[in-house]
Design a protein around this motif. Structure first.
Motif, PDB file in Angstrom:
ATOM      1  N   THR A   1      50.331  26.399  24.442  1.00 21.37           N
ATOM      2  CA  THR A   1      51.285  25.323  24.213  1.00 21.37           C
ATOM      3  C   THR A   1      51.350  24.407  25.434  1.00 21.37           C
ATOM      4  OG1 THR A   1      53.100  26.591  25.160  1.00 21.37           O
ATOM      5  CG2 THR A   1      52.676  26.874  22.792  1.00 21.37           C
ATOM      6  N   PRO A   2      51.903  23.211  25.289  1.00 20.55           N
ATOM      7  CA  PRO A   2      52.101  22.366  26.466  1.00 20.55           C
ATOM      8  C   PRO A   2      52.905  23.061  27.556  1.00 20.55           C
ATOM      9  CG  PRO A   2      52.339  21.056  24.484  1.00 20.55           C
ATOM     10  CD  PRO A   2      52.210  22.487  24.038  1.00 20.55           C
TER      11      PRO A   2
ATOM     12  N   HIS B   1      42.477  23.128  24.169  1.00 20.38           N
ATOM     13  CA  HIS B   1      43.716  22.446  23.766  1.00 20.38           C
ATOM     14  C   HIS B   1      43.530  20.928  23.782  1.00 20.38           C
ATOM     15  CE1 HIS B   1      47.995  21.411  23.520  1.00 20.38           C
ATOM     16  NE2 HIS B   1      47.711  20.501  24.446  1.00 20.38           N
TER      17      HIS B   1
ATOM     18  N   THR C   1      47.293  23.529  17.766  1.00 19.71           N
ATOM     19  CA  THR C   1      47.180  22.155  17.289  1.00 19.71           C
ATOM     20  C   THR C   1      45.766  21.924  16.781  1.00 19.71           C
ATOM     21  OG1 THR C   1      47.600  19.852  17.921  1.00 19.71           O
ATOM     22  CG2 THR C   1      46.523  21.246  19.555  1.00 19.71           C
TER      23      THR C   1
ATOM     24  N   ALA D   1      44.098  18.474  20.713  1.00 20.55           N
ATOM     25  CA  ALA D   1      45.178  17.493  20.812  1.00 20.55           C
ATOM     26  C   ALA D   1      44.637  16.073  20.681  1.00 20.55           C
ATOM     27  CB  ALA D   1      45.917  17.664  22.136  1.00 20.55           C
TER      28      ALA D   1
ATOM     29  N   LEU E   1      46.106  12.525  27.770  1.00 23.76           N
ATOM     30  CA  LEU E   1      46.664  13.839  27.430  1.00 23.76           C
ATOM     31  C   LEU E   1      46.891  14.663  28.675  1.00 23.76           C
ATOM     32  CD1 LEU E   1      44.501  14.581  24.275  1.00 23.76           C
ATOM     33  CD2 LEU E   1      46.993  14.376  24.301  1.00 23.76           C
TER      34      LEU E   1
ATOM     35  N   ASP F   1      44.418  15.425  17.090  1.00 23.68           N
ATOM     36  CA  ASP F   1      45.744  15.105  16.558  1.00 23.68           C
ATOM     37  C   ASP F   1      46.099  13.643  16.827  1.00 23.68           C
ATOM     38  OD1 ASP F   1      46.040  17.677  15.720  1.00 23.68           O
ATOM     39  OD2 ASP F   1      47.519  18.249  17.239  1.00 23.68           O
ATOM     40  N   ARG F   2      45.841  13.206  18.048  1.00 28.71           N
ATOM     41  CA  ARG F   2      46.182  11.839  18.444  1.00 28.71           C
ATOM     42  C   ARG F   2      45.429  10.827  17.573  1.00 28.71           C
ATOM     43  NH1 ARG F   2      48.100  10.360  23.497  1.00 28.71           N
ATOM     44  NH2 ARG F   2      49.072  12.415  23.385  1.00 28.71           N
TER      45      ARG F   2
END
Length: 335
Positions: free
Chosen positions: A14-15, A299, A262, A303, A329, A306-307
Motif C-alpha cells: 500500500t502507499p 506497485h 492496485t 498504479a 507517482l 490505474d492513472r
C-alpha cells in the motif's frame, strides 16, 4: 487453473507501506543514482529495450546503456538520446548473438543493475548470452556503478541487501527467463542479486508445470532460483534475503511475500512487462535492496495503469505511456 492464491497469504503493498520504506534520495548528480545496462533488442524487437530503458530512467536511474542488435543501434540511439548504445553481433535472422556479449564487458563493470531479456527473440542465443554473462562475472568483482553507498553499497549482497563487492543486480525478463531452468546449477555467480519478472506462462516454465496457487508458486520460484520474484502483482523474497524495510513484521526481514493492491486489466498490453522490468532495474540501480526495488516497481507499474485508466479507459493505453507516470507517482509517495 486458477492463478489466484489466498488473499491473506501476502502483505498488501500500500502507499502507507511504501512511505515507511522510502527510496534513496537523488544525491548530488546522476552518478549518485546508478547506471543501468539493458541487454536485448533483436532486429525485430528493438522497441522492447527502448521501453525498458525509458522506464529505468523514469524510475530515477542516473545513467543508461542499451546493448542491442548492431543493425538497430543507430536507430535506437536516435530514438533515446539519453542512452549510450552498444551494437551487438547478431545472427542472419537478426537475433542477438550470445557469444558477442563480451562487447559490453566495460559497461558491465560500471553497472549497478543489468537487465537482460527485453526484445530477445531466440531461446538458444538467449541461453548462450546468459552463459557468457555468467563467465564474465564468475570469480571477479566488477565496478561500482554508483558514486555513493546505498544499503551497504551499490553492489549486491548474498542476502539481497546491496553489498557484495560492487557486483550489479541482475534482472531477468522474457526470453532470459525461458532458458533459466537449463542454467539452474550455474547461477552461483548471481547468488543474492537476482530478480525475476515472469508472467504466468514464464512462471510455468520456471516451475516445469502449470501455475496453480499463485502465492505458493511464486514463493517456490523464489526459493528454487534464489531470486526475488514479481509475477502478476505477487512478490516473493526467498529466505536468507533481507528486505531493507525497518518496519517489516513477523520476521519478514528474512524473506517474505507481498501483493500489490492496485492495477487494471489494461496492463496486459504489449510492452508492459518491459516497463515493469525496466522500472525495477532503475530503482535497484539507485541503491535499494532487491525486495524494495521489486515491491516499489511492481506497485508503480500497476498504479501507472490505474492513472492511465482513469484518463483514457481501462483498455487501450500504451505501455510507453506507463513510464511517463512514474516520476509523479514517486513524488506523491514522498520520494
Amino acid at each position: 487453473m486458477s492463478t489466484r492464491g489466498r488473499a491473506d497469504a501476502a502483505i498488501p503493498v500500500t502507499p502507507t507501506l511504501l512511505r515507511g520504506w522510502p527510496l534513496p534520495g537523488g544525491g548530488s548528480g546522476k552518478d549518485d543514482r546508478g547506471s543501468v545496462l539493458v541487454i536485448g533488442g533483436a532486429r525485430k524487437t528493438p522497441g522492447a529495450a527502448l521501453l525498458a530503458g525509458t522506464a529505468a530512467l523514469r524510475a530515477g536511474a542516473g545513467r543508461l546503456t542499451l546493448a542491442v542488435a548492431g543493425s538497430t543501434a543507430v536507430q535506437v540511439a536516435v530514438a533515446l538520446p539519453e542512452a549510450g548504445v552498444v551494437g551487438l553481433a547478431e545472427t542472419e535472422r537478426g537475433a542477438v548473438q550470445g557469444s558477442g556479449v563480451s562487447a559490453v564487458a566495460e559497461e558491465l563493470k560500471n553497472a549497478a543493475a543489468v537487465l537482460v531479456g527485453p526484445g530477445l527473440d531466440d531461446m538458444d542465443e538467449a541461453e548462450s548470452l546468459l552463459r557468457e554473462l555468467l563467465k564474465l562475472e564468475s570469480g571477479r568483482a566488477v565496478g561500482d556503478g554508483r558514486g555513493r553507498d546505498g544499503e551497504g553499497g551499490d553492489g549486491r549482497g548474498r542476502d539481497g541487501s546491496g553489498d557484495s563487492g560492487h557486483r550489479p543486480a541482475v534482472v531477468l525478463d522474457a526470453y532470459a527467463l525461458g532458458c533459466l531452468p537449463e542454467l539452474l546449477d550455474e547461477l552461483g555467480a548471481w547468488a543474492g542479486r537476482l530478480i525475476l519478472t515472469p508472467n504466468i506462462t514464464e512462471s510455468g516454465v520456471l516451475l516445469g508445470r502449470d501455475v496453480g496457487d499463485l502465492h505458493q508458486d511464486v514463493a517456490e520460484i523464489a526459493g528454487r532460483y534464489g531470486a526475488v520474484v514479481s509475477c502478476q502483482g505477487v512478490i516473493a523474497v526467498p529466505a536468507g534475503h533481507t528486505t531493507g524495510n525497518p518496519r517489516d513484521e513477523g520476521g519478514r526481514a528474512n524473506g517474505g511475500l507481498w501483493e500489490i493492491t492496485t492495477g487494471y486489466g489494461g496492463l496486459g498490453t504489449s510492452g508492459s512487462g518491459d516497463i515493469l522490468a525496466g522500472a525495477i532495474a532503475g530503482l535497484r540501480a539507485r541503491g535499494t535492496t532487491d525486495a524494495q526495488a521489486t515491491c516499489w516497481g511492481t506497485h508503480l507499474h500497476a498504479a501507472a495503469g490505474d492513472r492511465l485508466a482513469s484518463r483514457l479507459g481501462s483498455l487501450g493505453y500504451l505501455a510507453r505511456e506507463l513510464a511517463d507516470e512514474l516520476p509523479a507517482l514517486m513524488m506523491e509517495l514522498g520520494t
